[in-house]
Design an enzyme around this catalytic site. Structure first.
Site, PDB file in Angstrom:
ATOM      1  N   CYS A 249      12.097  -3.072 -13.251  1.00 24.61           N
ATOM      2  CA  CYS A 249      13.615  -3.202 -13.552  1.00 24.61           C
ATOM      3  C   CYS A 249      14.568  -2.203 -12.252  1.00 24.61           C
ATOM      4  O   CYS A 249      15.693  -2.115 -12.471  1.00 24.61           O
ATOM      5  CB  CYS A 249      14.086  -2.957 -14.925  1.00 24.61           C
ATOM      6  SG  CYS A 249      13.563  -1.018 -15.579  1.00 24.61           S
TER       7      CYS A 249
ATOM      8  N   ARG B 211      14.299 -23.358  21.579  1.00 31.39           N
ATOM      9  CA  ARG B 211      13.711 -22.394  20.395  1.00 31.39           C
ATOM     10  C   ARG B 211      14.350 -22.798  19.307  1.00 31.39           C
ATOM     11  O   ARG B 211      15.587 -23.360  19.130  1.00 31.39           O
ATOM     12  CB  ARG B 211      14.083 -21.020  20.842  1.00 31.39           C
ATOM     13  CG  ARG B 211      15.286 -20.646  20.933  1.00 31.39           C
ATOM     14  CD  ARG B 211      15.985 -19.318  21.448  1.00 31.39           C
ATOM     15  NE  ARG B 211      17.085 -18.810  21.924  1.00 31.39           N
ATOM     16  CZ  ARG B 211      17.645 -17.957  22.321  1.00 31.39           C
ATOM     17  NH1 ARG B 211      16.798 -16.960  22.936  1.00 31.39           N
ATOM     18  NH2 ARG B 211      18.967 -17.808  22.762  1.00 31.39           N
TER      19      ARG B 211
ATOM     20  N   MET C 227      16.387  -8.291  25.730  1.00 29.72           N
ATOM     21  CA  MET C 227      15.530  -7.982  26.934  1.00 29.72           C
ATOM     22  C   MET C 227      16.118  -8.461  28.373  1.00 29.72           C
ATOM     23  O   MET C 227      17.278  -9.012  28.108  1.00 29.72           O
ATOM     24  CB  MET C 227      13.891  -8.463  26.726  1.00 29.72           C
ATOM     25  CG  MET C 227      13.441  -7.590  25.705  1.00 29.72           C
ATOM     26  SD  MET C 227      11.521  -8.188  25.352  1.00 29.72           S
ATOM     27  CE  MET C 227      12.022  -9.720  24.513  1.00 29.72           C
TER      28      MET C 227
ATOM     29  N   TYR D   4       7.784 -10.810 -14.884  1.00 30.02           N
ATOM     30  CA  TYR D   4       9.221 -10.978 -14.454  1.00 30.02           C
ATOM     31  C   TYR D   4       9.614  -9.753 -13.454  1.00 30.02           C
ATOM     32  O   TYR D   4       8.952  -8.729 -13.479  1.00 30.02           O
ATOM     33  CB  TYR D   4      10.092 -10.911 -15.376  1.00 30.02           C
ATOM     34  CG  TYR D   4      10.477  -9.777 -16.284  1.00 30.02           C
ATOM     35  CD1 TYR D   4      11.361  -8.803 -15.869  1.00 30.02           C
ATOM     36  CD2 TYR D   4       9.540  -9.459 -17.309  1.00 30.02           C
ATOM     37  CE1 TYR D   4      11.449  -7.813 -16.546  1.00 30.02           C
ATOM     38  CE2 TYR D   4       9.714  -8.283 -18.181  1.00 30.02           C
ATOM     39  CZ  TYR D   4      10.692  -7.351 -17.638  1.00 30.02           C
ATOM     40  OH  TYR D   4      10.778  -6.436 -18.599  1.00 30.02           O
TER      41      TYR D   4
ATOM     42  N   HIS E 276      27.109 -14.143  23.524  1.00 30.39           N
ATOM     43  CA  HIS E 276      26.296 -13.135  22.827  1.00 30.39           C
ATOM     44  C   HIS E 276      26.733 -12.778  21.675  1.00 30.39           C
ATOM     45  O   HIS E 276      26.012 -12.732  20.412  1.00 30.39           O
ATOM     46  CB  HIS E 276      26.183 -12.170  23.709  1.00 30.39           C
ATOM     47  CG  HIS E 276      25.352 -10.935  23.186  1.00 30.39           C
ATOM     48  ND1 HIS E 276      26.220  -9.702  22.384  1.00 30.39           N
ATOM     49  CD2 HIS E 276      24.258 -10.663  23.122  1.00 30.39           C
ATOM     50  CE1 HIS E 276      25.078  -9.040  22.173  1.00 30.39           C
ATOM     51  NE2 HIS E 276      24.160  -9.313  22.649  1.00 30.39           N
TER      52      HIS E 276
ATOM     53  N   ASN F 121      12.927   2.996  -9.546  1.00 31.34           N
ATOM     54  CA  ASN F 121      13.670   3.788  -8.951  1.00 31.34           C
ATOM     55  C   ASN F 121      13.324   5.294  -9.249  1.00 31.34           C
ATOM     56  O   ASN F 121      13.150   6.078  -8.430  1.00 31.34           O
ATOM     57  CB  ASN F 121      15.154   3.855  -9.503  1.00 31.34           C
ATOM     58  CG  ASN F 121      15.781   2.640  -8.855  1.00 31.34           C
ATOM     59  OD1 ASN F 121      15.346   1.958  -8.085  1.00 31.34           O
ATOM     60  ND2 ASN F 121      16.613   2.073  -9.779  1.00 31.34           N
TER      61      ASN F 121
ATOM     62  N   SER G 151       7.908  -1.808 -18.551  1.00 33.75           N
ATOM     63  CA  SER G 151       8.902  -2.342 -17.532  1.00 33.75           C
ATOM     64  C   SER G 151       8.745  -1.023 -16.792  1.00 33.75           C
ATOM     65  O   SER G 151       9.124   0.045 -17.050  1.00 33.75           O
ATOM     66  CB  SER G 151      10.426  -2.339 -18.061  1.00 33.75           C
ATOM     67  OG  SER G 151      11.143  -2.712 -17.094  1.00 33.75           O
TER      68      SER G 151
ATOM     69  N   GLY H   1      19.215 -11.922  24.111  1.00 31.38           N
ATOM     70  CA  GLY H   1      19.656 -10.686  24.780  1.00 31.38           C
ATOM     71  C   GLY H   1      19.612  -9.275  24.826  1.00 31.38           C
ATOM     72  O   GLY H   1      19.836  -8.672  25.260  1.00 31.38           O
TER      73      GLY H   1
ATOM     74  N   ARG I 111      12.061 -14.215  33.456  1.00 31.24           N
ATOM     75  CA  ARG I 111      12.673 -14.113  32.236  1.00 31.24           C
ATOM     76  C   ARG I 111      11.760 -13.419  31.074  1.00 31.24           C
ATOM     77  O   ARG I 111      10.366 -13.600  31.230  1.00 31.24           O
ATOM     78  CB  ARG I 111      13.348 -15.317  31.417  1.00 31.24           C
ATOM     79  CG  ARG I 111      14.395 -16.190  32.312  1.00 31.24           C
ATOM     80  CD  ARG I 111      14.522 -17.435  31.842  1.00 31.24           C
ATOM     81  NE  ARG I 111      15.272 -18.199  32.522  1.00 31.24           N
ATOM     82  CZ  ARG I 111      16.510 -18.564  32.425  1.00 31.24           C
ATOM     83  NH1 ARG I 111      17.328 -18.109  31.711  1.00 31.24           N
ATOM     84  NH2 ARG I 111      17.357 -19.369  33.314  1.00 31.24           N
TER      85      ARG I 111
ATOM     86  N   GLU J 161       7.980   5.066 -15.513  1.00 30.63           N
ATOM     87  CA  GLU J 161       8.784   5.648 -14.497  1.00 30.63           C
ATOM     88  C   GLU J 161       8.381   7.112 -14.279  1.00 30.63           C
ATOM     89  O   GLU J 161       8.760   7.694 -13.161  1.00 30.63           O
ATOM     90  CB  GLU J 161      10.161   5.678 -14.817  1.00 30.63           C
ATOM     91  CG  GLU J 161      10.734   6.036 -16.258  1.00 30.63           C
ATOM     92  CD  GLU J 161      11.936   5.712 -16.587  1.00 30.63           C
ATOM     93  OE1 GLU J 161      12.845   5.556 -15.700  1.00 30.63           O
ATOM     94  OE2 GLU J 161      12.240   5.662 -17.596  1.00 30.63           O
TER      95      GLU J 161
ATOM     96  N   LYS K 218       9.022 -18.359  24.132  1.00 36.86           N
ATOM     97  CA  LYS K 218       9.855 -19.176  25.413  1.00 36.86           C
ATOM     98  C   LYS K 218       8.587 -19.776  26.155  1.00 36.86           C
ATOM     99  O   LYS K 218       8.824 -21.038  26.415  1.00 36.86           O
ATOM    100  CB  LYS K 218      10.393 -18.280  26.246  1.00 36.86           C
ATOM    101  CG  LYS K 218      11.249 -18.990  27.415  1.00 36.86           C
ATOM    102  CD  LYS K 218      12.108 -18.120  28.019  1.00 36.86           C
ATOM    103  CE  LYS K 218      13.245 -17.323  27.276  1.00 36.86           C
ATOM    104  NZ  LYS K 218      14.256 -16.419  27.993  1.00 36.86           N
TER     105      LYS K 218
ATOM    106  N   ARG L  13      21.579  -0.966 -19.474  1.00 39.25           N
ATOM    107  CA  ARG L  13      21.639   0.424 -19.801  1.00 39.25           C
ATOM    108  C   ARG L  13      22.842   0.776 -20.893  1.00 39.25           C
ATOM    109  O   ARG L  13      23.911   0.565 -20.490  1.00 39.25           O
ATOM    110  CB  ARG L  13      21.829   1.133 -18.501  1.00 39.25           C
ATOM    111  CG  ARG L  13      20.900   0.717 -17.458  1.00 39.25           C
ATOM    112  CD  ARG L  13      21.330   0.842 -15.942  1.00 39.25           C
ATOM    113  NE  ARG L  13      21.924  -0.540 -15.712  1.00 39.25           N
ATOM    114  CZ  ARG L  13      21.895  -0.803 -14.451  1.00 39.25           C
ATOM    115  NH1 ARG L  13      21.438  -0.288 -13.497  1.00 39.25           N
ATOM    116  NH2 ARG L  13      22.762  -2.033 -14.105  1.00 39.25           N
TER     117      ARG L  13
END
Length: 931
Positions: A866, A373, A111, A886, A491, A803, A799, A109, A100, A780, A29, A597
Site C-alpha cells: 500500500c 521509425r 546525438m 493486490y 524538435h 514507504n 500489507s 535530436g 548520422r 513496514e 535507424k 488512513r
C-alpha cells in the site's frame, strides 16, 4: 565484446546485409534502412558501422577504431560509388554522404548528424559544372561547414551568448541584404558566407577547415560516436531509463538533395496523427531545403496533405485563396510524389504494424526515403493507436496492451482548462497544437532559468524562438513549451509529445526578445515571470493563469482498461481516505481500498477539537470521554465509504502518526484551545511540549499508540464494525479489513488482536448481529519481515507499507532525503530514487522473505502493498512476480497500475513461452547424442 569479424553492414539497390531484427547491432535507424531496402523502398545506398564499434571508440579511441574498420569502410564507400555512379573525393564527379547516429531506441535530436560530407572548394567547382546550379552547391557547402564546425570542431555558442556563432553570421548577412529567409540568398551570398564560416573556424580553433574528404569522414564518424556520451544524450537516456552501455551505430549514406531548387524538397511524415492518434496521413515539408531545416524549426514548413493544409490555414486564420496561392500542400504541388510517398507510408505501417515517422527527400522530382521509425506520440495517441490497430487486426490483444506505456496514462488524467475560464480569457496568440494538454506557468526564456525556477516550486512555460537538443533539461523542468517558429514535426513538437508535455509551436505573431527577455504581441508586452496559459489541443495562448477542470476519458481508454483487467492477475486497489477519494478510485477502476488512513479523518474542524481533548486528557477516563465524541463521527465516515464501495474490500489502518501531529504548536491557537477546553494555557503548553520526540518516525506511533492507549484501538474498531452493521441494514454488503500499523514484535500483534477481537464481540453482542472482517498488519519494520512466519500465525493478511519499509531499510528519512538524494542519483550511487521505484535488491529481498515466511505461517495469507510504489510499473511487476494478491496506490495512479499488472502477466507468459521453446530446442539437440 562479441563477434568483431564484421563491423560494417551495407544496404542499397534493394538489397541489404542486415534487417529489422538486428537493432541491437545496427541501431534502429540502420536496421530499418536495411529492412526498407528488402521491401524495395527507394532508399539511398549506404552502410552502417555497428554499435560494437561505439564501445571500441569510447574505450580505446579513434586510432584503434580506424584500424579495425578502415578496410570495411573503404569497401563500403566503393559500394556507394558503384550504386550512384560517383566517386568519393573526386572533383569532377563527387560522391557526398551524410553521417548520422542510430541508437536501438529513438533519441530524437540527442546525438549528432552531418550532411554533405565529402565537399571542399575544388569539389564545389566541379559540382557546379556538373549541376549547373551554383546556388545549390554553395548552399550545400556552407551547410556542411556549419554542421561539421559545430559537431566535429565544437564551435558553439559560448556561455551567456544568445545565438550560435554560425547563425549570427547568417542573420547579419540577411539583415544587411534585407532578406526574409535563408532561401533569399543567391550563390554569391552563399559563397561569401562559406568564406566567413571558414574564417570563424580558423579563429575559434586555430586550425584550417579540413579539405580532405577522408579526414572529414573519420572526424564525423568519431564525433557521432562521441555524441553518445554528450550531456543531452546521457540525460535523455537517464530520463527514459535507456542503458548507457548500448552505444550508437553510425549510418553513412549517399546524399540526396532537397535544396536543388523548386522541384526539390525535404520533409517528415507520420502515418497517423502523433498528437491525437487519428488515422490520418500527415506531415510537413519545405521546398528547396535539407532535412535539418524541418526539424530545427528555423523555417515554418508547409503541410503534406491538402486536408492538413486546410486545417493549418483554419488555425492560422488564413483564407482558402491565400492558402492555395502561398501555402499549397505537397499533395497539390507534387501530386505524383505525394501519391508515391503515401503508398510507401502505408506499406511501412502495415509491415511494422505501428505508426511510422518517416523522413524523406525529393531530389529534382524523385522521391527518396531516408528513415522510418516507430513514431513518438502522446499518451492519448498511444491509447487510441493501440485500440485502433487491434480493431484493424494488425495487433493481437497482448501486443496492443504492451504498446501502451503505463506511465504515459498519467497524461490522460491531467486536467483541462475550464470552459467558463476559456470564454472569459484574453487570447494573446495562436500557434500549432503540437502536443495536447493544458498548462499555466511563468514565462522563462532559458533552460537554466527553467531549472532554477522549477526547483523552487514554480510552474514555468519555456518560451523559445525554436528549441534545440540543448534545451532538453529546460523542457523537462517546464510545464509547457511555446515556440515562435517551427511546425508539428519540429524538435519542440516531437520531444514534447514524447514527454507528454503541452506544446504550442510556430506562434509566429509573437516577437521574442532574448536580450530584453520579453514577448511582444500586437498590443501587449510580457516579461520573464509573467503568467501565461497554453492550450496544446487548440494552439491558443492566453494571458494569465487559467483554472482547470477534470479531463474527460475516452472510450478507447475504457476499452484498454477492460482489456488490461482481462489479462492481469494482480488486483488493483486504491489508497483512499475520503468519499471524494473513493469516488475517484472507483471511476478509475479500483477493486477495493488497500489503505484508508484514519488519521486523515480527524483533521476536520468538527473532529480535531475532540481529538485534541483526547490527547490532552490526564487519564483514561478523560480520554474515553473524548473518544466517545469521536466514535459517531468516525462511524459516519466509515459508513460513507462502505456505502460507496458496495461490497468491495476496505482496508482500514488504525491510528498511526505520533500524537504531536494533532496538537497546535502556534501559541495563539494553543490559547484558543485552552479557552475552549477550560484548561490553563500553561498546562496545555507543557502537555504539548511533553509530546515532543527526537525521532518521531521511530517514536510513539503505530501499534505503540494502541498498546499504550488501548481505548483508541477499541473506539476505532467499534466505529468500523458498527458502520458495517448499519449499512448492512440498508441492504449493502461491506468487507472491512482492520490493519494494525507498524508491528515489530509478535506480542504487539497478539495484544492488538486481542483488543480488536474483544471489541468486535462486544459490538456484535450489542447489535445481536455479526459481519465478517479480516484482521492483519502492515509490514513496514524490517524486523517484522524477519519474523513474518510468527506474525502470520496471528494475522489474516499482510500489507507491505513500502514507504516506511524503505525508510527503515535504508535509514533515510523521506522528508530529509532531498538534501542528499539528488547528488546520489547524479553520481550513480543510487540508480533510482528508492521512494519512487521499489528497491528490489534490498527492500524487495525483505518482501520476498516475508512472503515466504508468512505463507509458511498461514497458507491462505492475503498479501498486498500500500505504499506509493503500488502505482509504479516496475514495482507492480515485482509484486506480480512475487505472487501478491493486490497492490494499492493513489486514485490517479490506479489506471497505471491496472495496465502495469497486465504487462506483468503478459511478460511472465511470454518469458515462459521463450523458456519452453529453448528447453524444447535443447531436448532436440540432445536426441542426437548417444550415451
Amino acid at each position: 565484446m562479441g563477434n568483431l569479424t564484421k563491423t560494417v553492414f551495407i544496404f542499397g539497390d534493394k538489397k541489404a546485409e542486415g534487417n529489422a531484427e538486428m537493432k541491437n547491432l545496427l541501431g534502429g535507424k540502420g536496421a530499418n534502412l536495411a529492412e526498407m531496402n528488402l521491401l524495395r523502398i527507394p532508399v539511398p545506398p549506404g552502410f552502417t558501422i555497428t554499435t560494437e564499434m561505439c564501445k571500441i571508440y569510447l574505450e580505446e579511441g579513434q586510432d584503434k577504431l580506424i584500424s579495425i574498420i578502415k578496410n570495411e569502410v573503404t569497401a563500403s564507400i566503393k559500394f556507394i560509388e558503384e550504386r550512384t555512379g560517383t566517386r568519393f573525393s573526386d572533383a569532377e564527379n563527387p560522391c557526398l554522404v551524410s553521417v548520422r547516429s542510430g541508437s536501438r531506441a529513438s533519441m530524437p535530436g540527442m546525438m549528432d548528424t552531418i550532411l554533405n560530407l565529402g565537399i571542399n572548394e575544388n569539389i564545389v567547382e566541379g559540382l557546379i559544372k556538373k549541376t549547373n546550379n551554383a546556388r545549390f552547391v554553395w548552399d550545400s557547402y556552407r551547410r556542411f561547414i556549419q554542421m561539421y564546425g559545430r559537431v566535429v570542431m565544437n564551435i558553439r555558442a559560448e556561455a551567456g551568448d544568445f545565438t550560435d556563432p554560425f547563425e549570427e553570421i547568417l542573420e547579419k548577412e540577411k539583415k544587411q541584404k534585407c532578406y526574409q529567409s535563408d532561401n533569399d540568398f543567391n550563390a554569391e551570398d552563399l559563397k561569401n558566407i562559406s568564406k566567413s564560416f571558414k574564417q570563424l573556424v580558423k579563429k575559434s580553433t586555430g586550425k584550417d577547415f579540413p579539405n580532405d574528404p577522408w579526414e572529414q569522414l573519420w572526424g564525423a564518424v568519431s564525433a557521432v560516436f562521441e555524441s553518445w556520451m554528450n550531456e543531452r544524450a546521457v540525460y535523455y537516456r537517464e530520463l527514459n531509463n535507456l542503458p548507457q552501455e548500448w552505444g550508437t551505430a553510425v549510418n553513412v549514406q549517399a546524399m540526396v538533395f532537397g535544396n536543388m531548387g523548386q522541384n526539390s524538397a525535404t520533409g517528415v511524415a507520420f502515418t497517423r496523427d502523433a498528437s491525437t492518434g487519428e488515422k490520418i496521413f500527415n506531415g510537413e515539408f519545405l521546398i528547396n531545403a535539407q532535412g535539418e531545416d524541418v526539424v530545427a524549426g528555423t523555417r515554418t514548413p508547409r503541410q503534406i496533405t491538402a486536408e492538413g493544409s486546410r486545417r493549418w490555414a483554419s488555425l492560422s486564420g488564413i483564407g482558402e485563396d491565400i492558402r492555395c496561392r502561398d501555402f499549397p500542400s505537397l499533395e497539390e504541388m507534387m501530386p505524383e510524389i505525394y501519391q508515391e510517398l503515401a503508398e510507401c507510408a502505408q506499406m511501412l505501417e502495415l509491415h511494422f504494424k505501428d505508426m511510422q515517422d518517416i523522413e524523406f527527400t525529393v531530389q529534382e522530382g524523385k522521391l527518396w526515403i531516408l528513415q522510418t521509425r516507430n513514431g513518438k506520440r502522446t499518451g492519448t495517441a498511444m491509447v487510441k493507436m493501440a485500440v485502433d490497430l487491434l480493431h484493424e487486426n494488425l495487433l493481437d490483444e497482448k501486443t496492443a496492451l504492451l504498446r501502451v506505456d503505463p506511465k504515459r496514462l498519467d497524461e490522460l488524467l491531467h486536467p483541462i482548462f475550464d470552459q467558463d475560464e476559456i470564454i472569459k480569457a484574453c487570447c494573446i496568440g495562436q500557434g500549432l497544437p503540437a502536443s495536447p494538454g493544458a498548462s499555466s506557468g511563468r514565462i522563462v526564456f532559458f533552460t537554466e532559468d527553467a531549472q532554477v525556477w522549477s526547483s523552487k516550486g514554480e510552474n514555468v512555460i519555456l518560451v523559445r524562438m525554436e528549441t534545440s537538443p540543448e534545451d532538453l533539461k529546460g523542457m523537462v523542468a517546464a510545464q509547457g513549451i511555446l515556440t515562435a517558429r517551427g511546425g508539428m514535426t519540429s524538435h519542440a513538437a516531437v520531444v514534447a509529445r514524447g514527454m507528454g508535455k503541452c506544446c504550442i509551436a510556430g506562434a509566429e505573431s509573437l516577437k521574442i526578445d532574448y536580450k530584453q527577455q520579453t514577448i511582444q504581441t500586437e498590443n501587449l508586452t510580457f516579461k520573464q515571470g509573467d503568467w501565461i496559459s497554453l492550450d496544446g489541443s487548440t494552439g491558443k495562448i492566453y494571458k494569465g493563469k487559467l483554472k482547470t477542470s477534470e479531463g474527460q476519458l475516452s472510450g478507447d481508454f475504457e476499452k484498454l482498461m477492460d482489456l488490461a483487467d482481462q489479462h492481469a492477475r494482480l488486483q488493483i486497489r486504491s489508497n483512499a481516505d475520503t468519499p471524494m477519494d473513493v469516488m475517484t478510485a472507483l471511476r478509475f477502476g479500483a477493486k477495493g481500498i488497500g489503505l484508508c488512513r484514519t488519521e486523515h479523518m480527524f483533521f476536520d474542524d468538527d473532529k480535531i477539537m475532540a481529538m485534541r481533548e483526547m490527547i490532552l486528557a490526564d487519564n483514561e477516563a478523560g480520554r474515553r470521554k473524548a473518544l466517545a465524541k469521536l466514535l459517531p463521527m468516525q462511524r459516519k465516515d466509515f459508513e460513507d465509504i462502505f456505502r460507496l464501495m458496495n461490497g468491495l474490500p476496505v482496508n482500514i489502518r488504525l491510528l498511526d502518526p505520533p500524537l504531536h501531529e494533532f496538537v497546535p504548536h502556534d501559541e495563539k491557537i494553543q490559547k484558543e484551545l485552552a479557552d475552549e477546553l477550560g484548561i490553563p494555557h500553561e498546562i496545555i503548553k507543557k502537555k504539548i511540549e511533553s509530546l515532543y520526540e527526537f525521532n518521531p518516525m521511530m517514536g510513539h506511533r503505530g501499534c505503540r499508540l494502541g498498546t499504550t492507549y488501548p481505548e483508541i484501538s477499541e473506539m476505532q474498531t467499534a466505529a468500523i464494525l458498527e458502520a458495517a452493521l448499519h449499512i448492512k441494514y440498508e441492504g449493502i454488503e461491506s468487507l472491512p479489513e482492520i490493519m494494525i500499523p507498524l508491528t515489530g514484535t509478535v506480542e504487539e500483534m497478539k495484544m492488538q488482536k486481542k483488543i480488536i477481537n474483544q471489541t468486535a464481540e462486544k459490538v456484535f453482542e450489542q447489535y445481536d448481529d455479526r459481519i465478517p472482517y479480516l484482521l492483519g498488519t502492515m509490514i513496514e519494520v524490517p524486523r517484522a519481515a524477519l519474523i513474518a512466519d510468527k506474525i502470520a500465525e496471528h494475522a489474516e493478511f499482510f500489507s507491505f507499507g513500502t514507504n516506511d519499509l524503505t525508510q527503515m531499510t535504508y535509514g533515510y528519512s523521506r522528508d530529509d532525503s532531498g538534501k542528499f538524494l539528488p547528488m546520489y542519483l547524479e553520481k550513480s550511487i543510487l540508480k533510482h530514487d528508492p521512494f519512487q521505484i521499489l528497491d528490489q535488491e534490498g527492500v524487495g529481498q525483505l518482501i520476498t522473505m516475508a512472503i515466504k515466511k508468512g505463507k509458511a505461517g498461514r497458507a491462505n495469507l492475503k498479501i498486498g502493498i500500500c505504499g506509493e510504489h503500488g502505482g509504479e510499473p516496475g514495482s507492480v511487476e515485482f509484486c506480480h512476480n512475487e505472487g501478491l494478491n493486490y497492490v494499492s496506490c493513489s486514485p490517479y495512479r490506479v489506471p497505471i497500475a491496472r495496465l502495469a499488472a497486465a504487462h506483468a502477466a503478459i511478460n511472465e507468459e511470454n518469458n515462459r513461452s521463450i523458456t519452453s521453446r529453448q528447453n524444447a530446442s535443447k531436448a532436440i539437440c540432445f536426441e542426437n547424442y548417444h550415451f
